[in-house]
Design a protein around this motif. Structure first.
Motif, PDB file in Angstrom:
ATOM      1  N   HIS A 114     -77.607 -59.228  29.644  1.00  0.00           N
ATOM      2  CA  HIS A 114     -76.554 -58.736  28.546  1.00  0.00           C
ATOM      3  C   HIS A 114     -75.949 -57.526  28.946  1.00  0.00           C
ATOM      4  O   HIS A 114     -75.009 -57.252  28.128  1.00  0.00           O
ATOM      5  CB  HIS A 114     -77.116 -58.586  27.085  1.00  0.00           C
ATOM      6  N   LEU A 123     -69.405 -57.682  23.084  1.00  0.00           N
ATOM      7  CA  LEU A 123     -70.684 -57.627  21.969  1.00  0.00           C
ATOM      8  C   LEU A 123     -69.997 -56.523  20.994  1.00  0.00           C
ATOM      9  O   LEU A 123     -70.483 -56.533  19.878  1.00  0.00           O
ATOM     10  CB  LEU A 123     -71.912 -57.348  22.580  1.00  0.00           C
ATOM     11  N   PRO A 126     -66.570 -58.595  19.087  1.00  0.00           N
ATOM     12  CA  PRO A 126     -66.745 -60.059  19.102  1.00  0.00           C
ATOM     13  C   PRO A 126     -65.707 -60.707  19.042  1.00  0.00           C
ATOM     14  O   PRO A 126     -64.964 -60.778  17.787  1.00  0.00           O
ATOM     15  CB  PRO A 126     -67.942 -60.572  18.155  1.00  0.00           C
ATOM     16  N   ARG A 172     -75.836 -64.396  19.175  1.00  0.00           N
ATOM     17  CA  ARG A 172     -74.996 -63.113  18.933  1.00  0.00           C
ATOM     18  C   ARG A 172     -73.597 -63.336  18.451  1.00  0.00           C
ATOM     19  O   ARG A 172     -73.080 -62.515  17.731  1.00  0.00           O
ATOM     20  CB  ARG A 172     -75.166 -61.816  20.152  1.00  0.00           C
TER      21      ARG A 172
END
Length: 311
Positions: A114, A123, A126, A172
């Motif tokens: 990640h 992240l 997003p 996620r």
């Protein structure tokens, strides 16, 4: 100098030990394993008991690389000492075991892929995703599924052990509950209780979908990748043997050793009270991927092919 304790010196622990040995400002203060499978550098104390190691090593960071179940217990006791903790996935196969407890906020899952190029920005902000394709094509010989990996109760399936890096990353970016699962789990090589191939389509509330195609009987080059289909029509492709190229080019991908070092730095930084790095994955957040995985296996059609026919 930050002090790091490694708990578990098997196959994965050896990778952590190699990565930790090259981090500036970090001292490996101890290795806890009653029977290490790796040569521990001279001068590094070796403890048969991880509880004794926690007391003696006074670590700032504890890296837990033990089998599921034990890993969760070690991680939680380590967090109670005030240390930051990185625990190898999946740490448990039971979603209910991850009901938050005091100290869990200091525990992160060791998802080093990640930290691959481009995923920090992805992240942190997003995008809107309508579909995620989780792809895994690797080859694991029957000998890999020995010891604790032999049983589903101890190790889970290939979604727990192999494809969880990409699946957890996809989830996620995709909120919502699982409303429908259409899945097939195929056993063809007699790998103890582990399957060879999982194909699944998951429909989430809100209209997004996750498609999974994960196999450990692939004869070709290994790959674990994630394709994100955005609402604006674009596709983002997270590439690599294990996502390590991120959104960049495979030829320029960092090594997993480099990604682990970035992960250690992020965990230590969070332990000092700084905002958590976007690529860190909290252990409490692992409950949702485990619930999704449970749903896939519970609802899947199981196919058991004769080994001779599959050979």
């Amino acid at each position: 100098m930050k002090r790091v304790l490694l708990v578990g010196a098997g196959e994965v622990g050896a990778k952590h030990l190699a990565a930790l040995s090259g981090v500036p400002g970090v001292l490996v203060a101890g290795v806890a394993d009653p029977d290490p499978c790796v040569d521990v550098p001279r001068g590094v104390p070796v403890f048969a008991s991880w509880r004794a190691a926690l007391s003696a090593a006074t670590p700032d960071l504890v890296v837990v690389a033990t089998p599921p179940g034990t890993a969760l217990c070690v991680a939680r006791e380590a967090a109670q000492t005030g240390a930051a903790v990185l625990v190898e996935k999946p740490c448990t196969t039971e979603p209910a075991a991850l009901v938050p407890q005091p100290g869990d906020g200091r525990i992160f899952v060791a998802f080093q892929p990640h930290f691959a190029p481009g995923l920090n920005a992805l992240l942190a902000m997003p995008p809107a995703v309508t579909r995620a394709d989780v792809l895994l094509s690797v080859h694991r010989d029957p000998g890999y599924f020995r010891g604790w990996r032999r049983t589903y109760a101890d190790a889970g399936g290939i979604l727990h052990q192999q494809a969880i890096h990409g699946l957890a990353l996809a989830l996620r970016l995709l909120p919502g509950d699982v409303e429908m699962v259409n899945a097939t789990v195929t056993h063809s090589r007699g790998l103890a209780e582990t399957e060879d191939h999982v194909i699944a389509v998951l429909a989430l509330s809100g209209g997004a979908t996750v498609q999974i195609n994960a196999r450990v009987d692939h004869p070709g080059p290994p790959a674990h990748e994630l394709i994100l289909h955005l609402t604006d029509g674009r596709r983002l492709h997270v590439r690599g043997r294990n996502l390590e190229a991120g959104l960049g080019e495979i030829a320029a991908a960092p090594t997993h050793e480099e990604l682990r070092r970035a992960m250690y730095a992020a965990a230590l930084n969070a332990a000092e009270g700084h905002p958590a790095h976007p690529c860190l994955f909290s252990m409490t957040a692992l409950r949702r991927p485990l619930e999704v995985i449970d749903r896939v296996y519970r609802d899947a059609r199981v196919v058991r092919a004769a080994y001779a026919a599959a050979a």
